[in-house]
Design an enzyme around this catalytic site. Structure first.
Site, PDB file in Angstrom:
ATOM      1  N   CYS A 114      37.218  37.010  39.735  1.00  0.00           N
ATOM      2  CA  CYS A 114      38.760  35.940  40.474  1.00  0.00           C
ATOM      3  C   CYS A 114      38.965  36.199  41.848  1.00  0.00           C
ATOM      4  O   CYS A 114      37.320  35.562  42.470  1.00  0.00           O
ATOM      5  CB  CYS A 114      39.567  36.021  39.668  1.00  0.00           C
ATOM      6  SG  CYS A 114      40.181  34.590  39.472  1.00  0.00           S
ATOM      7  N   HIS A 116      37.286  35.469  34.156  1.00  0.00           N
ATOM      8  CA  HIS A 116      38.355  37.095  33.593  1.00  0.00           C
ATOM      9  C   HIS A 116      36.650  37.932  32.503  1.00  0.00           C
ATOM     10  O   HIS A 116      37.332  37.114  31.500  1.00  0.00           O
ATOM     11  CB  HIS A 116      39.444  36.426  33.347  1.00  0.00           C
ATOM     12  CG  HIS A 116      40.483  36.170  34.268  1.00  0.00           C
ATOM     13  ND1 HIS A 116      40.290  37.195  35.422  1.00  0.00           N
ATOM     14  CD2 HIS A 116      40.843  35.008  35.542  1.00  0.00           C
ATOM     15  CE1 HIS A 116      41.745  36.625  36.281  1.00  0.00           C
ATOM     16  NE2 HIS A 116      40.555  35.602  35.979  1.00  0.00           N
ATOM     17  N   GLU A 149      37.427  40.297  31.570  1.00  0.00           N
ATOM     18  CA  GLU A 149      38.177  40.988  30.793  1.00  0.00           C
ATOM     19  C   GLU A 149      39.242  40.487  29.906  1.00  0.00           C
ATOM     20  O   GLU A 149      40.195  40.588  29.113  1.00  0.00           O
ATOM     21  CB  GLU A 149      39.654  42.071  31.313  1.00  0.00           C
ATOM     22  CG  GLU A 149      40.661  41.422  32.505  1.00  0.00           C
ATOM     23  CD  GLU A 149      40.255  40.432  33.347  1.00  0.00           C
ATOM     24  OE1 GLU A 149      39.154  40.106  33.583  1.00  0.00           O
ATOM     25  OE2 GLU A 149      40.889  39.876  34.264  1.00  0.00           O
TER      26      GLU A 149
END
Lengths: 254, 202
Positions: free
Chosen positions: B77, B179, B181
């Site tokens: 990001c 993202h 994650e």
């Protein structure tokens, strides 16, 4: 193409998920971390956790909960309820929340939105608005604060547009009239707000059937739909919701 | 061991949680000795560009050294955006310049931020995105995007009314605008791929 999002909402009180009707009559729906992980595994696009007690004592509990959620949930989640300061936002983000929603504090100190977006980026600043249909001005809604208990004379559509200008990256729009009724979202409200802003709008309050989700997106112009009762109590699975919306032609993450 | 660089921006812990979840030895640190020892570095996201740049501060030297030493570096990001030459978020800002290009606002015809799950085309030659088939949805949340102007860089796109840079790779430098994650199983696969890339260097 960007997909429409299905967002289960977990109202948290004393470390339990609860759900009420029109913000009252709370029913127990389980452990927040366990429920969050289950939703993440079953295909939810995102989660919202709202600390509905929001007392000084509950602050610590919620930060601890956010840490535990972040260890078990690998989809984005927003945390809100009683957030007043930049330091609190920082703490929640650092504990693992993707976004933080602010409601009452933004009304009282609009500069909080500007400060937060400048520091953390507007994508993690959610402006939560509790909207109630105005008794005196048809076609208008008033902003309510303090968990909906205190009406203000601020117009919801104007406040949403102002919130965007200040730096909110998303609007979480709850109709207090529709909340928990399972009778459908207030799509007049959703449409009025989504037409007034260029940031995503999450429709909240009133989901009871799969049709309601579709209408909030197509009629209300919402980018995402938030629900609690219909999913916590097992009426529909996330996959059922997504397949239904996909089959009616909406882009979904399936 | 992978070090997630701690530069006082949000969600550092989330990236570390996800790496640990996939069985990777990961830690959050900005200790030069740890960064030097690491097999790979992650520069995480969630902040405005200027704030992130300032917060990174002198640690930028460590990142550059790692880049020169051919250590795999993954920017996520805002961390991905920091890999480029410059950004204009809240005024002009210099990036790390590891990949040529500029970070510019998403055109206002689109809803901004670009927020949610979008379908990313996954070119076969990008090893970071391997094992996921031709396309998968990933979670995005950003208002600026990187315009890649580097002929040596490989780019994966997502469609947001225009081809938006979703991932970039130039040698040992990797970036993802989304993202991983927070992108469920497919996101964890991207992190597994990065882990495998880092392990190859041991």
């Amino acid at each position: 193409m960007l997909t429409k999002r299905i967002i289960p909402c977990l109202d948290v009180k004393d470390n339990r998920v609860v759900k009420g009707v029109n913000f009252l009559n709370l029913r127990d729906a389980g452990d927040p971390v366990e429920l969050g992980a289950r939703y993440s595994d079953s295909g939810a696009d995102e989660l919202v956790f709202l600390d509905i007690t929001a007392t000084i004592r509950s602050r610590k509990t919620i930060v601890e909960m956010v840490r535990r959620v972040a260890q078990n949930v690998f989809i984005p989640f927003t945390v809100g309820g009683g957030v007043r300061t930049i330091e609190q936002i920082d703490e929640l983000l650092r504990s693992g929340a993707e976004k933080v929603s602010v409601n009452t504090a933004a009304v009282q100190h609009p500069d909080l939105l500007a400060q937060a977006s400048r520091r953390f980026g507007n994508q993690c600043v959610v402006l939560a608005i509790d909207a109630r249909r105005s008794q005196t001005r048809p076609g208008h809604w008033q902003v309510c604060v303090k968990a909906g208990s205190e009406p203000t004379d601020i117009d919801v559509v104007e406040w949403a547009a102002h919130g965007e200008e200040l730096g909110a990256g998303e609007i979480l729009l709850t109709s207090m009239d529709a909340d928990g009724t399972l009778a459908g979202y207030d799509n007049e409200l959703n449409k009025a707000v989504s037409d007034a802003v260029n940031i995503p709008v999450i429709a909240s309050g009133g989901a009871g059937t799969l049709d309601h989700l579709y209408d909030a997106i197509v009629v209300g112009g919402a980018d995402a739909v938030l629900m609690a009762s219909i999913t916590h109590f097992g009426d529909y699975t996330i996959t059922q919701m997504k397949e239904y919306l996909r089959d009616r032609g909406l882009p979904m993450n399936l | 061991m992978i070090v997630v660089i701690d530069y006082n921006v949000g969600n550092v812990k989330s990236v570390c949680n996800a790496l640990q979840h996939i069985g990777c030895d990961a830690e959050v640190s900005r200790d030069p000795a740890q960064i030097e020892k690491a097999n790979g570095l992650v520069l995480p996201g969630v902040a405005a560009f200027g704030y992130a740049r300032e917060a990174l501060g002198s640690a930028d030297v460590l990142v550059r050294q790692a880049a020169d030493a051919c250590k795999p570096i993954l920017g996520i990001c805002v961390g991905h955006q920091l890999l480029f030459d410059e950004s204009c978020e809240y005024g002009p800002q210099q990036g790390l310049g590891l990949i040529h290009g500029a970070v510019v606002p998403i055109p206002a015809e689109q809803t901004v931020p670009h927020m949610g799950w979008n379908l990313v085309e996954l070119p076969e030659e990008m090893e970071l995105l391997a094992g996921l088939g031709p396309a998968k949805h990933f979670y995005f949340a950003h208002s600026f995007h990187a315009r890649v102007e580097d002929e040596q860089a490989k780019v994966a796109h997502t469609d947001y009314g225009f081809p938006l840079t979703a991932s970039v790779q130039k040698g040992n430098i990797y970036g993802v605008q989304f993202h991983p994650e927070k992108s469920g199983p497919q996101g964890l696969q991207v992190l597994r791929n990065f882990h495998a890339i880092c392990k190859r260097r041991v």
